[in-house]
Design a protein around this motif. Structure first.
Motif, PDB file in Angstrom:
ATOM      1  N   HIS A  33     -63.194  77.590 -34.566  1.00  0.00           N
ATOM      2  CA  HIS A  33     -62.649  77.084 -35.837  1.00  0.00           C
ATOM      3  C   HIS A  33     -62.746  78.092 -36.977  1.00  0.00           C
ATOM      4  O   HIS A  33     -63.012  77.724 -38.124  1.00  0.00           O
ATOM      5  N   ILE A  34     -62.523  79.361 -36.670  1.00  0.00           N
ATOM      6  CA  ILE A  34     -62.595  80.425 -37.662  1.00  0.00           C
ATOM      7  C   ILE A  34     -61.219  81.058 -37.830  1.00  0.00           C
ATOM      8  O   ILE A  34     -60.535  81.334 -36.840  1.00  0.00           O
ATOM      9  N   ILE A  65     -80.331  96.697 -46.925  1.00  0.00           N
ATOM     10  CA  ILE A  65     -80.762  95.965 -45.731  1.00  0.00           C
ATOM     11  C   ILE A  65     -80.994  94.495 -46.061  1.00  0.00           C
ATOM     12  O   ILE A  65     -80.567  93.597 -45.317  1.00  0.00           O
ATOM     13  N   ALA A  66     -81.650  94.242 -47.193  1.00  0.00           N
ATOM     14  CA  ALA A  66     -81.908  92.856 -47.591  1.00  0.00           C
ATOM     15  C   ALA A  66     -80.603  92.098 -47.817  1.00  0.00           C
ATOM     16  O   ALA A  66     -80.455  90.944 -47.395  1.00  0.00           O
ATOM     17  N   GLN A  67     -79.645  92.748 -48.470  1.00  0.00           N
ATOM     18  CA  GLN A  67     -78.345  92.111 -48.702  1.00  0.00           C
ATOM     19  C   GLN A  67     -77.606  91.904 -47.392  1.00  0.00           C
ATOM     20  O   GLN A  67     -76.944  90.867 -47.207  1.00  0.00           O
ATOM     21  N   SER A  68     -77.706  92.842 -46.472  1.00  0.00           N
ATOM     22  CA  SER A  68     -77.047  92.712 -45.170  1.00  0.00           C
ATOM     23  C   SER A  68     -77.613  91.525 -44.400  1.00  0.00           C
ATOM     24  O   SER A  68     -76.858  90.776 -43.750  1.00  0.00           O
ATOM     25  N   VAL A  69     -78.923  91.352 -44.461  1.00  0.00           N
ATOM     26  CA  VAL A  69     -79.546  90.211 -43.786  1.00  0.00           C
ATOM     27  C   VAL A  69     -79.036  88.909 -44.389  1.00  0.00           C
ATOM     28  O   VAL A  69     -78.724  87.948 -43.673  1.00  0.00           O
ATOM     29  N   ARG A  70     -78.930  88.872 -45.717  1.00  0.00           N
ATOM     30  CA  ARG A  70     -78.407  87.669 -46.381  1.00  0.00           C
ATOM     31  C   ARG A  70     -76.970  87.392 -45.960  1.00  0.00           C
ATOM     32  O   ARG A  70     -76.589  86.245 -45.726  1.00  0.00           O
ATOM     33  N   PHE A  71     -76.169  88.435 -45.870  1.00  0.00           N
ATOM     34  CA  PHE A  71     -74.785  88.266 -45.435  1.00  0.00           C
ATOM     35  C   PHE A  71     -74.726  87.707 -44.014  1.00  0.00           C
ATOM     36  O   PHE A  71     -73.908  86.826 -43.714  1.00  0.00           O
ATOM     37  N   CYS A  72     -75.570  88.215 -43.135  1.00  0.00           N
ATOM     38  CA  CYS A  72     -75.579  87.743 -41.741  1.00  0.00           C
ATOM     39  C   CYS A  72     -75.963  86.270 -41.676  1.00  0.00           C
ATOM     40  O   CYS A  72     -75.340  85.489 -40.942  1.00  0.00           O
ATOM     41  N   ALA A  74     -75.598  84.098 -44.080  1.00  0.00           N
ATOM     42  CA  ALA A  74     -74.498  83.349 -44.682  1.00  0.00           C
ATOM     43  C   ALA A  74     -73.323  83.216 -43.712  1.00  0.00           C
ATOM     44  O   ALA A  74     -72.681  82.165 -43.649  1.00  0.00           O
ATOM     45  N   LEU A  75     -73.034  84.278 -42.959  1.00  0.00           N
ATOM     46  CA  LEU A  75     -71.940  84.226 -41.985  1.00  0.00           C
ATOM     47  C   LEU A  75     -72.240  83.240 -40.870  1.00  0.00           C
ATOM     48  O   LEU A  75     -71.358  82.488 -40.423  1.00  0.00           O
ATOM     49  N   VAL A  76     -73.482  83.235 -40.402  1.00  0.00           N
ATOM     50  CA  VAL A  76     -73.870  82.261 -39.372  1.00  0.00           C
ATOM     51  C   VAL A  76     -73.722  80.844 -39.916  1.00  0.00           C
ATOM     52  O   VAL A  76     -73.201  79.947 -39.232  1.00  0.00           O
ATOM     53  N   GLY A  77     -74.160  80.638 -41.156  1.00  0.00           N
ATOM     54  CA  GLY A  77     -73.996  79.331 -41.780  1.00  0.00           C
ATOM     55  C   GLY A  77     -72.535  78.936 -41.908  1.00  0.00           C
ATOM     56  O   GLY A  77     -72.171  77.778 -41.695  1.00  0.00           O
ATOM     57  N   MET A  78     -71.679  79.901 -42.239  1.00  0.00           N
ATOM     58  CA  MET A  78     -70.247  79.629 -42.361  1.00  0.00           C
ATOM     59  C   MET A  78     -69.667  79.155 -41.025  1.00  0.00           C
ATOM     60  O   MET A  78     -68.903  78.179 -40.977  1.00  0.00           O
ATOM     61  N   VAL A  79     -70.027  79.832 -39.943  1.00  0.00           N
ATOM     62  CA  VAL A  79     -69.525  79.459 -38.620  1.00  0.00           C
ATOM     63  C   VAL A  79     -70.016  78.065 -38.232  1.00  0.00           C
ATOM     64  O   VAL A  79     -69.260  77.249 -37.691  1.00  0.00           O
ATOM     65  N   THR A 366     -73.816  80.175 -50.635  1.00  0.00           N
ATOM     66  CA  THR A 366     -72.970  79.112 -51.170  1.00  0.00           C
ATOM     67  C   THR A 366     -71.488  79.440 -51.013  1.00  0.00           C
ATOM     68  O   THR A 366     -70.685  78.594 -50.598  1.00  0.00           O
ATOM     69  N   LEU A 367     -71.113  80.681 -51.326  1.00  0.00           N
ATOM     70  CA  LEU A 367     -69.712  81.079 -51.223  1.00  0.00           C
ATOM     71  C   LEU A 367     -69.211  80.992 -49.781  1.00  0.00           C
ATOM     72  O   LEU A 367     -68.133  80.445 -49.515  1.00  0.00           O
ATOM     73  N   LEU A 368     -69.979  81.515 -48.833  1.00  0.00           N
ATOM     74  CA  LEU A 368     -69.538  81.498 -47.436  1.00  0.00           C
ATOM     75  C   LEU A 368     -69.607  80.093 -46.851  1.00  0.00           C
ATOM     76  O   LEU A 368     -68.824  79.756 -45.952  1.00  0.00           O
ATOM     77  N   ALA A 369     -70.513  79.266 -47.350  1.00  0.00           N
ATOM     78  CA  ALA A 369     -70.506  77.859 -46.931  1.00  0.00           C
ATOM     79  C   ALA A 369     -69.205  77.196 -47.360  1.00  0.00           C
ATOM     80  O   ALA A 369     -68.608  76.409 -46.611  1.00  0.00           O
ATOM     81  N   GLY A 370     -68.749  77.525 -48.570  1.00  0.00           N
ATOM     82  CA  GLY A 370     -67.470  77.002 -49.031  1.00  0.00           C
ATOM     83  C   GLY A 370     -66.317  77.464 -48.157  1.00  0.00           C
ATOM     84  O   GLY A 370     -65.418  76.678 -47.823  1.00  0.00           O
TER      85      GLY A 370
END
Length: 386
Positions: A33-34, A65-72, A74-79, A366-370
Motif C-alpha cells: 500500500h505504498i 546519523i541521528a537524523q537518519s535514524v529518525r527518518f528510518c 518515521a519511514l517504518v511508521g509510515m509503512v 508526524t509528517l511521514l505518518a500523515g
C-alpha cells in the motif's frame, strides 16, 4: 479488442481481454500500500536534507546519523500506518483526539521546560516528545470524522462544533507557549472545513470575525510574540537583538547569488552568524551554499510532492478520505510556505521547521505518518475500484 484476440476467438480459443485484471500480479508497492512515486520524492527530499544538515550542524556526522535514524523510524511508521484502512482511521479518530488533548493537559501539569517553554513530556530513559505534534493529525482527523456524519456543505451549527474541536488543542498549545504549532494545528483542521464546501458568504463572515479578534489576540500574546511581529515589520529597529535572526538569514540567502558559495563554504553559517541554522533557518544555509538554483530546485521538489499528493487526494472515493487527504497535503504545503516566508522576511518568525530538511524527530515522524494515511487512502481506493 486487439485483432489477435479477435482472431483467437474466431478459432474457438477462450479469450480474456488483457485489461480484465483477473490474473494480474500485484506489484510489491500495491501489496504494501505504498505509492512509489511519492516515496521516491520523499527519499530524495530527505537525502537532500541530510546533505544540507551536515553543513548546517558544523559538519557533525553525529547529527546526520541521528537524523537518519529518525527518518528510518518515521519511514517504518509510515509503512505500518499505510496498512490500515481509512475506516480504521475514521473509527479511531475520536480516541486519538481525546488522547492528544489529554497529553496536552499533561504537558501543563508535568511537562518539561526547554528554552523558556513547557512543550515536552519526558519518559525517563525512554523518550522526550512534543504532544502538540500529534494534534497536527488528530485534530483534522477528528474534524473530518465529524463532518463525515453531517450533510455537506456544513451548516453553521456544524461549523460551531468544528470550531470547538479545533479550539481546544489550539488554546492548550498556544499557552505552552507555542504559537507556530498552534497555528499549524488550526490550519490543518480549518482546511478540512474549507474542503467540506463552505459558501463564500460564510467564508467572508468568518474572515470578518477573525479580523475583529485580532486586537484581543494581540493583547493576549506574550511579549516576545508581539516583538516578533514588530520585528517583521521593521527588522532594522533592533539589528543586534530581535532583528538579528531575520537580518542574518536574508544576508545569507542574498550572499549565495545564483550558484552559491559551494557546499561547506558558507560564511554566515560556518562562522555561526546564522542562528538556529540546523533547524528553523536551515534553508538560509542552502541558499548561501547552493544559491538561487539550489533553492529553486528544493522548491520544485516540494511542488512535485504537493502535486502528487493533490492528485492522490482528488482520487479518494469517500468524503472522509477526500477531507483527510486534502488536509494532509495542503498542510504540508503550508509548512513549506511559512518556513520559507519567515526565513526570507515576508512572514513573521513563528518557529516552523522546514519539512523533512530541518533537524528534528517528532516533526519528521508526524509528517511521514500523515503521508502514510494519504497512501492508505489512495491504496484502498484502488482496492475498492477492482
Amino acid at each position: 479488442m486487439p485483432w489477435h484476440f479477435i482472431a483467437r476467438s474466431m478459432r474457438g480459443y477462450p479469450v480474456r481481454p488483457p485489461d480484465s485484471g483477473i490474473a494480474r500480479r500485484k506489484s510489491i508497492w500495491e501489496r504494501i500500500h505504498i505509492d512509489p512515486w511519492l516515496l521516491g520524492l520523499l527519499l530524495v527530499l530527505m537525502s537532500s536534507g541530510l546533505i544540507v544538515l551536515y553543513s548546517a550542524s558544523g559538519q557533525s556526522i553525529d547529527a546526520v546519523i541521528a537524523q537518519s535514524v529518525r527518518f528510518c523510524i518515521a519511514l517504518v511508521g509510515m509503512v505500518i500506518i499505510a496498512q490500515f484502512t481509512p475506516s480504521t482511521f475514521l473509527r479511531w479518530a475520536p480516541l486519538a483526539y481525546l488522547f492528544g488533548v489529554a497529553m496536552l493537559v499533561a504537558v501543563e501539569l508535568v511537562g518539561d521546560v526547554g528554552m523558556g517553554a513547557k512543550r515536552w513530556l519526558v519518559i525517563p530513559g525512554v523518550i522526550r516528545f512534543q504532544p502538540s505534534e500529534m494534534m497536527k493529525l488528530a485534530a483534522p482527523l477528528m474534524v473530518a470524522a465529524y463532518l463525515n456524519r453531517c450533510e455537506l456543505p456544513p451548516r453553521l451549527r456544524d461549523i460551531a462544533v468544528c470550531a470547538v474541536i479545533i479550539g481546544v488543542p489550539v488554546v492548550l498549545t498556544a499557552i505552552q507557549p507555542d504559537l507556530g504549532t498552534s497555528l499549524l494545528i488550526s490550519s490543518a483542521a480549518i482546511i478540512v472545513v474549507l474542503l467540506a464546501g463552505l459558501s463564500w458568504k460564510l467564508i467572508g463572515f468568518i474572515c470578518v470575525l477573525g479580523a475583529a479578534a485580532i486586537p484581543t489576540l494581540w493583547v493576549n500574546m506574550h511579549n516576545y510574540q508581539r516583538q516578533r511581529v514588530l520585528t517583521f515589520l521593521n527588522p532594522e529597529s533592533d539589528p543586534l537583538g530581535s532583528g538579528w535572526n531575520i537580518i542574518q538569514s536574508t544576508t545569507a540567502i542574498g550572499s549565495g547569488g545564483l550558484w552559491g558559495k559551494g557546499w561547506l563554504e558558507g560564511t554566515q553559517s560556518q562562522l555561526e552568524f546564522l542562528p538556529e541554522r540546523h533547524t528553523d533557518f536551515i534553508i538560509a544555509v542552502l541558499g548561501e551554499e547552493f544559491g538561487l538554483v539550489g533553492m529553486l530546485s528544493l522548491l520544485c521538489l516540494y511542488l512535485l510532492i504537493v502535486s502528487r499528493g493533490i492528485w492522490m487526494a482528488s482520487a479518494a472515493q469517500d468524503t472522509f478520505g477526500r477531507l483527510v487527504a486534502g488536509s494532509i497535503i495542503l498542510t504540508f504545503f503550508i509548512y513549506v510556505f511559512v518556513n520559507m516566508g519567515m526565513v526570507s522576511g515576508i512572514l513573521p518568525v513563528v518557529g516552523v521547521p522546514l519539512p523533512l530538511v530541518s533537524y528534528g524527530g517528532t516533526s519528521s515522524v508526524t509528517l511521514l505518518a500523515g503521508f502514510g494515511i494519504l497512501m492508505s487512502i489512495h491504496a484502498h481506493r484502488r482496492l475498492l475500484s477492482r
